[in-house]
Design a protein around this motif. Structure first.
Motif, PDB file in Angstrom:
ATOM      1  N   ARG A 106      -2.546   5.843 -12.728  1.00 19.18           N
ATOM      2  CA  ARG A 106      -1.532   6.597 -13.482  1.00 19.18           C
ATOM      3  C   ARG A 106      -0.482   5.661 -14.049  1.00 19.18           C
ATOM      4  O   ARG A 106      -0.054   5.805 -15.199  1.00 19.18           O
ATOM      5  CB  ARG A 106      -0.881   7.634 -12.565  1.00 19.18           C
ATOM      6  N   ASN A 107      -0.046   4.686 -13.253  1.00 17.93           N
ATOM      7  CA  ASN A 107       0.959   3.747 -13.726  1.00 17.93           C
ATOM      8  C   ASN A 107       0.395   2.804 -14.784  1.00 17.93           C
ATOM      9  O   ASN A 107       1.082   2.453 -15.745  1.00 17.93           O
ATOM     10  CB  ASN A 107       1.525   2.944 -12.554  1.00 17.93           C
TER      11      ASN A 107
ATOM     12  N   LYS B 121       0.820  -1.223   0.000  1.00 13.97           N
ATOM     13  CA  LYS B 121       0.000   0.000   0.000  1.00 13.97           C
ATOM     14  C   LYS B 121       0.849   1.268   0.000  1.00 13.97           C
ATOM     15  O   LYS B 121       0.565   2.198  -0.764  1.00 13.97           O
ATOM     16  CB  LYS B 121      -0.981  -0.029   1.171  1.00 13.97           C
TER      17      LYS B 121
ATOM     18  N   PRO C 190       0.271  -3.095 -12.622  1.00 15.68           N
ATOM     19  CA  PRO C 190       0.194  -1.939 -11.717  1.00 15.68           C
ATOM     20  C   PRO C 190      -1.246  -1.658 -11.309  1.00 15.68           C
ATOM     21  O   PRO C 190      -2.169  -1.802 -12.099  1.00 15.68           O
ATOM     22  CB  PRO C 190       0.770  -0.788 -12.557  1.00 15.68           C
ATOM     23  N   ARG C 191      -1.426  -1.257 -10.049  1.00 15.90           N
ATOM     24  CA  ARG C 191      -2.754  -0.962  -9.516  1.00 15.90           C
ATOM     25  C   ARG C 191      -3.091   0.533  -9.602  1.00 15.90           C
ATOM     26  O   ARG C 191      -4.249   0.906  -9.693  1.00 15.90           O
ATOM     27  CB  ARG C 191      -2.831  -1.416  -8.056  1.00 15.90           C
ATOM     28  N   LYS C 192      -2.065   1.386  -9.554  1.00 20.27           N
ATOM     29  CA  LYS C 192      -2.331   2.822  -9.612  1.00 20.27           C
ATOM     30  C   LYS C 192      -2.766   3.190 -11.026  1.00 20.27           C
ATOM     31  O   LYS C 192      -2.076   2.844 -11.994  1.00 20.27           O
ATOM     32  CB  LYS C 192      -1.063   3.612  -9.240  1.00 20.27           C
TER      33      LYS C 192
ATOM     34  N   GLN D  33       3.790   1.365  -1.195  1.00 19.75           N
ATOM     35  CA  GLN D  33       4.717   1.188  -2.315  1.00 19.75           C
ATOM     36  C   GLN D  33       6.178   1.361  -1.882  1.00 19.75           C
ATOM     37  O   GLN D  33       6.913   2.219  -2.384  1.00 19.75           O
ATOM     38  CB  GLN D  33       4.356   2.141  -3.459  1.00 19.75           C
TER      39      GLN D  33
ATOM     40  N   GLU E 221       5.683  -0.984  -8.113  1.00 19.03           N
ATOM     41  CA  GLU E 221       5.385  -0.741  -9.524  1.00 19.03           C
ATOM     42  C   GLU E 221       6.081   0.513 -10.057  1.00 19.03           C
ATOM     43  O   GLU E 221       6.075   1.574  -9.438  1.00 19.03           O
ATOM     44  CB  GLU E 221       3.882  -0.660  -9.756  1.00 19.03           C
TER      45      GLU E 221
END
Length: 291
Positions: free
Chosen positions: A243-244, A25, A239-241, A27, A218
Motif C-alpha cells: 500500500r505504501n 516488522k 517502503p515494503r508494504k 513499524q 515508512e
C-alpha cells in the motif's frame, strides 16, 4: 493541554535481528544511541569540519515561509556559501535550513566517513542526504514523497523530532494533494483550541543528540525542530508494504505534477482552497467520529 505524544524507545545498540523483530516488522520508531561510534563521522563531523571541506560550495536555503503558488517544488528561498552559512549558524538564530543536500554529489569525500548499516533493508546508496538548521528553525509537519523507511543520524547540538503514523492523518489537518499539514500549526507548541482535532492524534517524540540514530518507519509524518544549531544525515530504504509502495508511485508520478499544474492554472487561489479544505475535511471527520 499538550499533544498526546509518547517518548520513542531508546536502545544503546541493536543487532539486525533485534531491529527487524522489535521495530521494523511492527513499524515502530526507535532511537539507537551508540550505533555509529565506530564511524569516522562520529568524531569528525561538526560545523568546523563541514566548513573546512565544503566551505566553497553554494548551498540552497529554506525558511518557514508558507508555500506559494509561484514557487516550484522544493525551490530554495536563498543561496549562500557553506562557510558563510556555518558562520551564520554559529553566530545567531536563523530560520534558514538546508535539506536534501546530496552528500555523494556535493562532497564525495564525506562518504568515507560513514558506513551503510546492515539492518536487513536495502538502502538507496545514491541518496544519503544532509539537513542543517539553526536554533528554533523547524520543518513543517510532513511525510516523504516516497514513504521511505528513514535512518536519521544526528550530529552537533540537539533536535526534537515529533512523529505520527499514517493512521493519525485524519487528525493532522493534512493539505489535499500535498505531503504537508497546515503550515500555520506550530507542532512544538500547538494551539489546541484553534486546531481541536490534534487533541485526538497519538504520536511519538524524541530528542536527538550527537551520534544518535532515529529510525522513522515508512510513511511516518515528522516534524523536526532544532533546539540548537545542528545537522543530520538520512539514509533511506524503499517502503515494503504494498500500500505504501503504491502511494509512493502515485505521489511521484501523478500527485506532484497535478499539484504543480493546478498552481500554474489557478495561482494562489489553489493554495488557499487547499488550506481551507484541510480544515473542513478534518473537522468533518472529527464530527463523524463522535456521532
Amino acid at each position: 493541554m499538550e499533544l498526546n505524544l509518547e517518548q520513542i524507545p531508546r536502545e544503546k545498540t541493536l543487532s539486525k535481528k533485534e531491529f527487524l523483530h522489535k521495530y521494523f516488522k511492527p513499524q515502530k520508531p526507535v532511537v539507537i544511541e551508540h550505533f555509529i561510534e565506530d564511524w569516522p563521522a562520529y568524531s569528525k563531523w561538526d560545523f568546523d569540519y563541514i566548513k573546512e571541506i565544503a566551505g566553497n560550495k553554494t548551498v540552497p536555503l529554506y525558511d518557514d515561509r508558507p508555500v506559494r503558488h509561484d514557487e516550484g517544488f522544493n525551490e530554495p528561498h536563498a543561496k549562500m556559501k557553506m562557510r558563510d552559512y556555518v558562520d551564520l549558524l554559529k553566530r545567531e538564530p536563523t530560520k534558514y535550513r538546508i535539506f536534501l543536500w546530496n552528500v555523494l554529489k556535493e562532497v564525495p569525500m564525506l562518504q568515507k566517513d560513514f558506513k551503510y548499516p546492515d539492518f536487513g533493508l536495502r538502502l538507496m546508496k545514491g541518496l544519503p542526504m544532509l539537513f542543517f538548521g539553526g536554533s528554533d528553525s523547524h520543518t513543517f509537519m510532513h511525510y516523504d514523497i516516497d514513504l521511505a523507511n528513514i535512518f536519521h543520524f544526528h550530529f552537533e547540538g540537539k533536535k526534537q523530532c515529533i512523529l505520527f503514523p499514517q493512521s493519525e492523518t485524519k487528525f493532522l489537518y493534512k493539505i489535499p494533494h500535498s505531503l504537508i499539514t497546515r503550515e500555520d500549526i506550530d507542532f512544538a507548541n500547538p494551539d489546541l483550541e484553534k486546531w481541536p482535532a490534534l487533541k485526538h492524534a497519538k504520536g511519538h517524540v524524541a530528542q536527538l543528540e550527537h551520534g544518535n540514530l532515529l529510525y522513522i518507519p515508512e510513511g511516518y509524518w515528522h516534524h523536526m525542530k532544532y533546539m540548537t544549531p545542528g545537522f543530520s544525515m538520512s539514509l533511506r530504504a524503499i517502503p515494503r508494504k504494498p500500500r505504501n509502495f503504491g502511494k509512493a508511485i502515485y505521489n511521484i508520478f501523478f500527485m506532484r505534477h497535478f499539484d504543480n499544474l493546478m498552481r500554474k492554472m489557478k495561482g494562489q487561489k489553489w493554495i488557499d482552497w487547499k488550506n481551507e479544505r484541510a480544515v473542513i475535511r478534518t473537522h468533518r471527520l472529527l464530527v463523524e467520529k463522535w456521532r
